[in-house]
Design an enzyme around this catalytic site. Structure first.
Site, PDB file in Angstrom:
ATOM      1  N   LYS A 197       0.934  -1.236   0.154  1.00 18.85           N
ATOM      2  CA  LYS A 197      -0.062   0.064  -0.060  1.00 18.85           C
ATOM      3  C   LYS A 197       0.763   1.104   0.127  1.00 18.85           C
ATOM      4  CE  LYS A 197      -1.816   2.743   2.879  1.00 18.85           C
ATOM      5  NZ  LYS A 197      -1.613   4.311   2.438  1.00 18.85           N
ATOM      6  N   CYS A 206      13.667  10.226   7.247  1.00 17.16           N
ATOM      7  CA  CYS A 206      13.483   9.810   8.553  1.00 17.16           C
ATOM      8  C   CYS A 206      14.825   9.895   9.367  1.00 17.16           C
ATOM      9  CB  CYS A 206      12.921   8.406   8.601  1.00 17.16           C
ATOM     10  SG  CYS A 206      13.541   7.196   7.399  1.00 17.16           S
ATOM     11  N   GLU A 210      10.280  15.223  16.241  1.00 19.45           N
ATOM     12  CA  GLU A 210      10.664  15.046  14.598  1.00 19.45           C
ATOM     13  C   GLU A 210       9.661  16.093  13.801  1.00 19.45           C
ATOM     14  OE1 GLU A 210       9.663  11.470  12.643  1.00 19.45           O
ATOM     15  OE2 GLU A 210      11.356  11.537  11.514  1.00 19.45           O
TER      16      GLU A 210
END
Lengths: 506, 322
Positions: free
Chosen positions: A200, A308, A417
């Site tokens: 996905k 990331c 983050e």
């Protein structure tokens, strides 16, 4: 300026020279509407609830125009995809490794042949600069496919004395920051190890995965070996909780990762998570400073900071802090922000309106908590911090690369983050302090260390709690090198022999 | 001899500090950064204006044993009118010759604004007694040279006798008088980027210490003689530009940069301009502060410009040799 006269001291060309627009001119065809790729062909969505939209738009974040309509995957779609994968699984697993390898090699070659088209499509859908999709994303996609194709017939050597067997159907949910590359990271090892896949792609960046489906068709992979279901978080939730899925691989936010860990707990499903980060980049006074500046830039502004493992916490030894800040400001001035399709653009568009709002939130919090904002190119930073990084763009989701100084470890922008081109600069005095502060984070995905001293660099790297530590470089990726996190950055590794571990039963 | 020869102890302390003061250079990352400039896409109007700019920065050079007055005059003609079919093009910055041909060039270029540069100091090896090297410089200046391209004493540098290298640069600078000095580091013989950086810092500092300031332009550091391979490379030039940038930030003094040898194509020249622009800024994009030491480059630039103008490439016999 006339040079015709042969007079004394003719005028030299005036100082000041800029690059003309250099738009990538390749046009790619995009269908108006896409279905899912299930059982080897594109199929329309099924089981759509009454009054529910069957499709949603995916847009170009650089100009906010709709590129195509893609299907919103339903539980019925996920059911169909998982059963197609289950059906294909037995024959795929029974193929000799060398035969599976042929298919994966073929995928890699076809990706190379269609590289330009894939790069353009990636840039259209994600907002990343064409320079990066062309020189980083797509070449790495091919590299990962080739690397894992090579493992397909050598698995017993990866696990000496064991009999590696496939896991079964892998449900893979991937993010929007490296859409096609994450698809390759997931599909490559899964197929090499004899598994079948339901993938996905992210809600905002489905187009290159759908183009990969076309390539899979071209390469005549057996139907059902790879299935692609598009949709939002609900589709992803249906996939990871589907009882037919034997292994879940997720790359994305820590928040969603925790939910997936909860949903799969006790089900016997294998799970790997590659989540968020707040990675430390540590610059010692004995580093090669000008090159370290390049590492800082590569660490935090690559892909608009939507990485990331971005080096979003910069720790600079106090004795060189002023110099580094000055050089960083200067260097920011040469980063070109704008149209992602221009070959000279260094920083493109942020992927979505939602992500831009997240970045805005953090820039405002940073200023409110008392840190000082710096923006490149002599842009004045007025009383409205957001205007100075976001102002001047009439359309699209843009954020100029920027950094904060005067950041305290307790500040929000030093802990959470941001996933944008926003760097928090802090200082330290001793190596011990650098290590302590770098490790003082719930995350542990990556880190960078910069010093010209060989012994010291290994000593520091050894003490950093991060899955990847780059020495005198940053954001280097190679399929042979395992990637993954400590702590809340997730578990399991992708790439390298270690990455195969998540896709085999021993 | 001047003030710089006095105060031995203080000077020695400074020299030993210099040895450790120069920043270290990581060759992997420097190489990557240098390569990144070649990824810039320079097309259409940027290409046309970039090539004209590059042309105006060329030191049109001939440094051969068989050079003759006739060849020097022909070179000067080309320097003033690079392409007779397009007189809107800028002149090149300078011609660069051996000392014996300086007078010839001065006569030929009088009033044109094109400078005469002369290699000196026992070019290209520099393996002569200091007095002979300095006399070489004085005679070239006397003959009318506007610019002197000197070579550093690589033997002394590689042996770690930095004070000796610096002292020779200072004395050469004094011998130059009002002529501009370009210090050739011969980076191909220095081998490492750490050495390139250290030699750059040393040369910049030594020139500055003499305290002669130019009304226009500046003194230069230069990569190579062109007689040693490798000559100019992008990583080497980048490291030298960084030394210039750091010196400017510290003192406000501008130093020029001249990569020489190995830059043969118009495309390479544009890569260098990109590097200067993104390292030092537009301010350095002028012949006063940036030069190309080249011979073949000029014709390739003209070939590209003619193609952009007419859609046809000039053939080799259509261009005068340079």
């Amino acid at each position: 300026m006339s040079e015709k006269d042969n007079g004394v001291a003719t005028a030299t060309p005036k100082a000041g020279w800029d690059y003309a627009p250099a738009p990538e001119t390749v046009k790619v065809s995009i269908a108006a509407k896409y279905g899912h790729f299930i059982g080897g062909k594109f199929v329309p969505p099924r089981g759509v609830g009454k009054g529910e939209p069957s499709h949603f738009a995916t847009i170009n974040p650089a100009n906010e125009q709709t590129l195509a309509e893609v299907a919103q995957g339903t539980t019925a779609d996920v059911d169909a995809a998982v059963s197609a994968a289950e059906k294909a699984g037995r024959a795929w697993a029974a193929l000799p490794g060398a035969e599976r390898a042929k298919y994966i090699f073929r995928l890699g070659r076809r990706v190379q042949e269609r590289a330009r088209e894939l790069a353009v499509l990636e840039t259209l859908d994600s907002g990343k600069p064409i320079k990066e999709s062309r020189d980083v994303d797509v070449p790495l996609v091919a590299a990962h496919l080739f690397y894992h194709a090579g493992w397909a017939d050598k698995l017993p050597y990866a696990f000496p004395g064991r009999q590696p067997r496939p896991v079964g159907v892998c449900g893979q949910v991937i993010p929007w920051n490296f859409p096609l590359l994450m698809a390759a990271w997931k599909i490559g090892p899964a197929l090499a190890c004899g598994n079948t896949v339901v993938l996905k792609p992210a809600e905002t960046t489905p187009l290159t995965a759908l183009r990969l489906a076309e390539i899979i068709e071209e390469c005549e992979l057996p139907p059902g070996v790879v299935n692609i279901v598009t949709g939002d978080g609900r589709t992803g939730a249906a996939l990871v909780s589907h009882p037919g899925v034997a292994k879940v691989a997720f790359t994305g936010s820590t928040e969603v990762g925790k939910k997936i860990a909860g949903a799969t707990a006790g089900t016997g499903k294998k799970l790997t998570l590659e989540l968020g980060g707040k990675s430390a980049n540590i610059i010692f006074e004995d580093a090669s400073i000008d090159q370290a500046i390049e590492g800082i830039i590569a660490g935090i502004y690559f892909n608009q900071g939507e990485v990331c493992c971005a080096g979003s916490r910069l720790f600079v030894q106090e004795s060189i802090l002023d110099m580094v800040v000055r050089k960083l400001r200067h260097r920011l001035g040469s980063l070109r922000v704008g149209d992602p399709m221009d070959k000279n653009t260094d920083v493109g568009a942020v992927n979505s309106k939602q992500q831009l709002a997240t970045i805005e939130k953090y820039v405002r919090i940073g200023a409110e908590e008392g840190a000082d904002l710096h923006v490149g190119g002599g842009t004045p930073t007025g009383s409205n911090p957001w205007a100075s990084v976001n102002g001047g763009f009439s359309k699209g989701y843009f954020c100029r690369p920027c950094f904060f100084t005067g950041v305290q470890p307790a500040h929000t922008i030093a802990r959470e983050e941001i996933f944008g081109p926003v760097l928090s600069v802090m200082s330290f005095r001793t190596p011990e302090e650098a290590i302590t502060r770098a490790n003082n984070s719930p995350y542990g995905l990556a880190a960078g260390v910069w010093t010209d001293k060989g012994g010291k660099i290994f000593d520091i790297a050894r003490q950093l709690k991060a899955g990847v530590v780059w020495m005198n470089t940053y954001n280097k990726f190679d399929p042979a090198s395992p990637f993954g996190g400590f702590k809340e950055s997730g578990f399991g590794r992708e790439g390298g022999v270690q990455g195969l571990r998540g896709y085999v039963q021993l | 001899m001047g003030w710089w020869c006095e105060g031995g102890a203080a000077r020695r302390a400074l020299e030993s500090k210099m040895r450790t003061d120069s920043p270290r250079v990581d060759s992997v990352m420097a190489g990557e950064r240098a390569a990144s400039f070649t990824k810039r896409s320079i097309k259409s109007s940027a290409k046309a204006s970039g090539l004209r700019l590059a042309l105006s920065m060329v030191d049109l050079t001939t440094l051969e044993g068989k050079d003759s007055p006739e060849k020097a005059r022909s070179l000067c003609g080309k320097a003033m009118v690079p392409d007779p079919e397009d007189r809107t093009l800028p002149k090149v910055a300078a011609v660069c010759v051996y000392p014996n041909l300086v007078r010839e060039c001065v006569t030929a270029l009088r009033g044109s604004g094109v400078k005469v540069a002369s290699v000196a100091t026992g070019f290209p090896s520099g393996q002569y007694p200091l007095e002979v090297r300095l006399e070489d410089v004085r005679r070239a200046v006397e003959a009318g040279a506007d610019e002197i391209d000197m070579v550093i004493n690589r033997g002394a540098f590689l042996a770690g006798r930095y004070d000796e290298v610096a002292e020779e640069i200072r004395q050469t600078k004094v011998a130059c008088g009002r002529a501009h000095l370009k210090v050739i580091l011969e980076t191909g013989e220095l081998e490492t980027l750490d050495n390139v950086r250290r030699a750059s810092d040393l040369a910049i500092r030594a020139m500055s210490e003499v305290g002669v300031r130019h009304e226009h332009g500046a003194d230069f550091i230069k990569t190579s003689t062109g007689k040693v391979q490798p000559a100019a490379t992008m990583p080497v030039t980048l490291v030298m530009l960084e030394a210039i940038r750091d010196w400017y930030e510290r003192t406000g003094e501008r130093v020029g940069m001249k990569p020489a040898g190995g830059i043969r194509t118009a495309k390479q020249a544009l890569h260098y301009l990109v590097m200067v622009k993104e390292t030092l800024g537009d301010e350095w994009l002028t012949p006063d502060l940036f030069r190309f030491g080249a011979s073949a480059l000029c014709n390739d630039i003209l070939r590209q410009l003619r193609w952009m103008r007419t859609g046809v490439y000039a053939s080799g016999y259509d261009q005068s040799e340079s």
